[in-house]
Motif scaffolding. Structure first.
Motif, PDB file in Angstrom:
ATOM      1  N   ALA A 117       0.851  -1.192   0.000  1.00  0.00           N
ATOM      2  CA  ALA A 117       0.000   0.000   0.000  1.00  0.00           C
ATOM      3  C   ALA A 117       0.883   1.236   0.000  1.00  0.00           C
ATOM      4  CB  ALA A 117      -0.930   0.008   1.212  1.00  0.00           C
ATOM      5  N   THR A 118       0.292   2.366  -0.343  1.00  0.00           N
ATOM      6  CA  THR A 118       1.046   3.619  -0.395  1.00  0.00           C
ATOM      7  C   THR A 118       0.441   4.719   0.468  1.00  0.00           C
ATOM      8  OG1 THR A 118      -0.177   4.199  -2.415  1.00  0.00           O
ATOM      9  CG2 THR A 118       1.999   3.187  -2.689  1.00  0.00           C
ATOM     10  N   GLU A 119      -0.741   4.479   1.049  1.00  0.00           N
ATOM     11  CA  GLU A 119      -1.331   5.477   1.943  1.00  0.00           C
ATOM     12  C   GLU A 119      -2.257   4.809   2.944  1.00  0.00           C
ATOM     13  OE1 GLU A 119      -4.668   7.959   0.201  1.00  0.00           O
ATOM     14  OE2 GLU A 119      -3.743   7.265  -1.662  1.00  0.00           O
ATOM     15  N   LEU A 120      -2.422   5.484   4.089  1.00  0.00           N
ATOM     16  CA  LEU A 120      -3.290   4.991   5.156  1.00  0.00           C
ATOM     17  C   LEU A 120      -3.949   6.195   5.815  1.00  0.00           C
ATOM     18  CD1 LEU A 120      -4.075   2.336   6.724  1.00  0.00           C
ATOM     19  CD2 LEU A 120      -2.368   3.039   8.413  1.00  0.00           C
ATOM     20  N   ASN A 121      -5.279   6.197   5.850  1.00  0.00           N
ATOM     21  CA  ASN A 121      -6.018   7.342   6.374  1.00  0.00           C
ATOM     22  C   ASN A 121      -7.105   6.884   7.340  1.00  0.00           C
ATOM     23  OD1 ASN A 121      -4.633   9.182   4.572  1.00  0.00           O
ATOM     24  ND2 ASN A 121      -5.943   8.395   2.938  1.00  0.00           N
ATOM     25  N   VAL A 122      -7.196   7.551   8.484  1.00  0.00           N
ATOM     26  CA  VAL A 122      -8.228   7.272   9.476  1.00  0.00           C
ATOM     27  C   VAL A 122      -9.342   8.305   9.323  1.00  0.00           C
ATOM     28  CG1 VAL A 122      -8.745   7.108  11.945  1.00  0.00           C
ATOM     29  CG2 VAL A 122      -6.558   6.268  11.067  1.00  0.00           C
ATOM     30  N   HIS A 123     -10.579   7.831   9.356  1.00  0.00           N
ATOM     31  CA  HIS A 123     -11.728   8.726   9.200  1.00  0.00           C
ATOM     32  C   HIS A 123     -11.848   9.651  10.409  1.00  0.00           C
ATOM     33  CE1 HIS A 123     -15.758  10.101   8.142  1.00  0.00           C
ATOM     34  NE2 HIS A 123     -15.670   9.423   7.010  1.00  0.00           N
ATOM     35  N   ASP A 124     -12.332  10.863  10.180  1.00  0.00           N
ATOM     36  CA  ASP A 124     -12.485  11.827  11.268  1.00  0.00           C
ATOM     37  C   ASP A 124     -13.689  11.522  12.150  1.00  0.00           C
ATOM     38  OD1 ASP A 124     -10.271  13.303  10.431  1.00  0.00           O
ATOM     39  OD2 ASP A 124     -11.466  14.508   9.046  1.00  0.00           O
ATOM     40  N   ASN A 125     -14.751  10.954  11.566  1.00  0.00           N
ATOM     41  CA  ASN A 125     -16.003  10.791  12.303  1.00  0.00           C
ATOM     42  C   ASN A 125     -16.504   9.357  12.413  1.00  0.00           C
ATOM     43  OD1 ASN A 125     -16.375  13.697  12.599  1.00  0.00           O
ATOM     44  ND2 ASN A 125     -16.840  13.704  10.411  1.00  0.00           N
ATOM     45  N   TYR A 126     -16.116   8.490  11.496  1.00  0.00           N
ATOM     46  CA  TYR A 126     -16.584   7.106  11.504  1.00  0.00           C
ATOM     47  C   TYR A 126     -15.458   6.178  11.954  1.00  0.00           C
ATOM     48  CZ  TYR A 126     -20.279   9.016   8.464  1.00  0.00           C
ATOM     49  OH  TYR A 126     -21.305   9.759   7.943  1.00  0.00           O
ATOM     50  N   PRO A 127     -15.781   5.078  12.647  1.00  0.00           N
ATOM     51  CA  PRO A 127     -14.739   4.153  13.127  1.00  0.00           C
ATOM     52  C   PRO A 127     -14.228   3.234  12.018  1.00  0.00           C
ATOM     53  CG  PRO A 127     -16.897   3.356  13.777  1.00  0.00           C
ATOM     54  CD  PRO A 127     -17.132   4.686  13.118  1.00  0.00           C
TER      55      PRO A 127
END
Length: 322
Positions: A117-127
Motif C-alpha cells: 500500500a502507499t497510503e493509510l487514512n483514518v476517518h475523522d467521524n466514523y470508526p
C-alpha cells in the motif's frame, strides 16, 4: 519613581517564577503511552541507471468515539510506511504496516496488518480506516475500507473524484439511531487491486463492481456491458441523488460523499434504510450510458433499477437483504 520601578521588576520576577513552575509541572507529568519511529529519505540509482526516491516514515493517527456504554474512547493507529518512486516514470509503489490500539493508556492492541500500500487514512467521524495502493499511468488507486475496532474488511473501492486524501466511499448515516453507517463503493477495471470480476454475460465485458456494506459486505453486483472494438469502459460520473419516490427524501442532506438520511430520523429497523439513488455513467465507445439503482429496504434494489440497453447487472453477493 524608584519604588514603582522596583515594583515592576518584582512583578516580572514573580511571573517568571510562576511560568517556570508550570513548565516544571508539565515536564513532570506522567506519560501514559509513548512511541517513536524513524523517517528517512534516500535517492538511489537502480541497475538500469534510473534514479529512485525512497521514503520511510512513521505516522500516528487518532480517532475518538463516545457512547453511554463505553464512555470516551481513544484509538491510536501507528504505522510505518516505505514508498519508492522512479523519477524517470510515473507511478509509485510501497508497503505499510500498522497496528490499532485503545485503552486508558493505549495498552490494548486490537489488531494489526501489513500490506502492499502507499497510503493509510483514518476517518475523522466514523470508526473506519482506509488503505490505498497507488499505481502507474492510467491505473486508479485501489482503496480498502476496514472496521477500526476489529480490522474486518468491509469493502474495496475506487475514488472517481481523485481526491488527495480518501477516508471513505459513499456513506449513508441514519441520525439519532444505533444503526451502523452504510457504505457504497465501486471498483473499475482500472483499479490497482481487488478486480475480482467473474465471467461476464455473453457479448459483454465486465466493467464495474458495485458494493454495499454496513458491518460487513452485504451486496456485490457486477456491471457487464457491450464495449466497442478498440475501446475500454470509462466511468464518467458517480453520485448519490435523492429518490423522489421515497417518502420525505427531500429531507436528506448531502455533504461530499456522505448522505444523512433525515427522512428516517431515529430509525431502528434496517429495512427502513432508503431514500437515495446511486447514479453511474459509463462510456464504452457506444455512447454514455447511465445506470440508476435506488437503495430500498437496506439494499441496492435491482428490481427498481434503471438499466439502459447493452448493459446488464448480475448479483455476486446477496447477504441478509430484506
Amino acid at each position: 519613581m524608584k519604588t514603582k520601578h522596583i515594583h515592576k521588576i518584582s512583578k516580572g520576577i514573580t511571573l517568571l517564577i510562576v511560568l517556570s513552575c508550570v513548565a516544571a509541572l508539565a515536564a513532570a507529568g506522567q506519560i501514559l503511552y509513548e512511541s517513536s519511529g524513524i523517517s528517512s529519505f534516500k535517492l538511489k540509482q537502480a541497475e538500469d541507471g534510473s534514479r529512485v526516491i525512497q521514503r520511510t516514515s512513521q505516522d500516528y493517527q487518532t480517532f475518538r468515539s463516545y457512547s453511554e456504554v463505553d464512555g470516551d474512547q481513544l484509538y491510536l493507529v501507528g504505522s510505518a510506511k516505505t514508498t519508492e518512486q522512479y523519477l524517470s516514470a510515473e507511478g509509485i509503489s510501497g508497503s505499510i504496516s500498522w497496528s490499532v490500539r485503545k485503552g486508558e493508556r493505549l495498552e490494548q492492541v486490537l489488531w494489526g496488518k501489513s500490506e502492499v500500500a502507499t497510503e493509510l487514512n483514518v476517518h475523522d467521524n466514523y470508526p473506519v480506516l482506509v488503505s490505498g495502493l497507488g499505481g502507474c499511468c492510467a491505473e486508479v488507486t485501489g482503496y480498502r475500507l476496514f472496521n477500526l475496532e476489529d480490522g474486518r474488511l468491509l469493502m474495496s473501492f475506487n475514488d472517481f473524484k481523485y481526491r488527495q486524501r480518501v477516508t471513505q466511499p459513499f456513506s449513508l448515516e441514519v441520525p439519532n439511531s444505533d444503526l451502523a453507517v452504510r457504505y457504497i463503493g465501486l471498483i473499475s477495471q482500472d483499479s490497482t487491486r481487488d478486480r475480482d470480476f467473474v465471467t461476464p454475460a455473453a457479448g459483454k465485458k465486465a466493467v464495474l463492481l458495485i458494493k454495499y456494506a454496513n458491518e460487513m459486505l452485504r451486496q456485490k453486483l457486477q456491471v457487464d456491458m457491450e464495449v466497442a472494438d478498440g475501446y475500454a469502459a470509462s466511468v464518467l460520473d458517480v453520485k448519490l441523488e435523492k429518490d423522489p419516490a421515497a417518502p420525505n427524501s427531500d429531507k436528506i442532506e448531502f455533504r461530499d460523499d456522505q448522505a444523512t438520511l433525515w427522512n428516517i430520523d431515529g430509525a431502528t429497523n434496517p429495512a427502513q434504510v432508503s431514500g437515495v439513488i446511486l447514479t453511474v455513467t459509463i462510456d464504452a465507445g457506444l455512447g454514455a450510458k447511465t445506470i440508476k439503482i435506488p437503495v430500498k429496504n437496506d439494499r441496492l434494489d435491482l428490481g427498481s433499477a434503471q438499466i439502459p440497453g447493452g448493459v446488464s447487472i448480475q448479483p455476486l453477493v446477496q447477504l441478509g437483504v430484506f
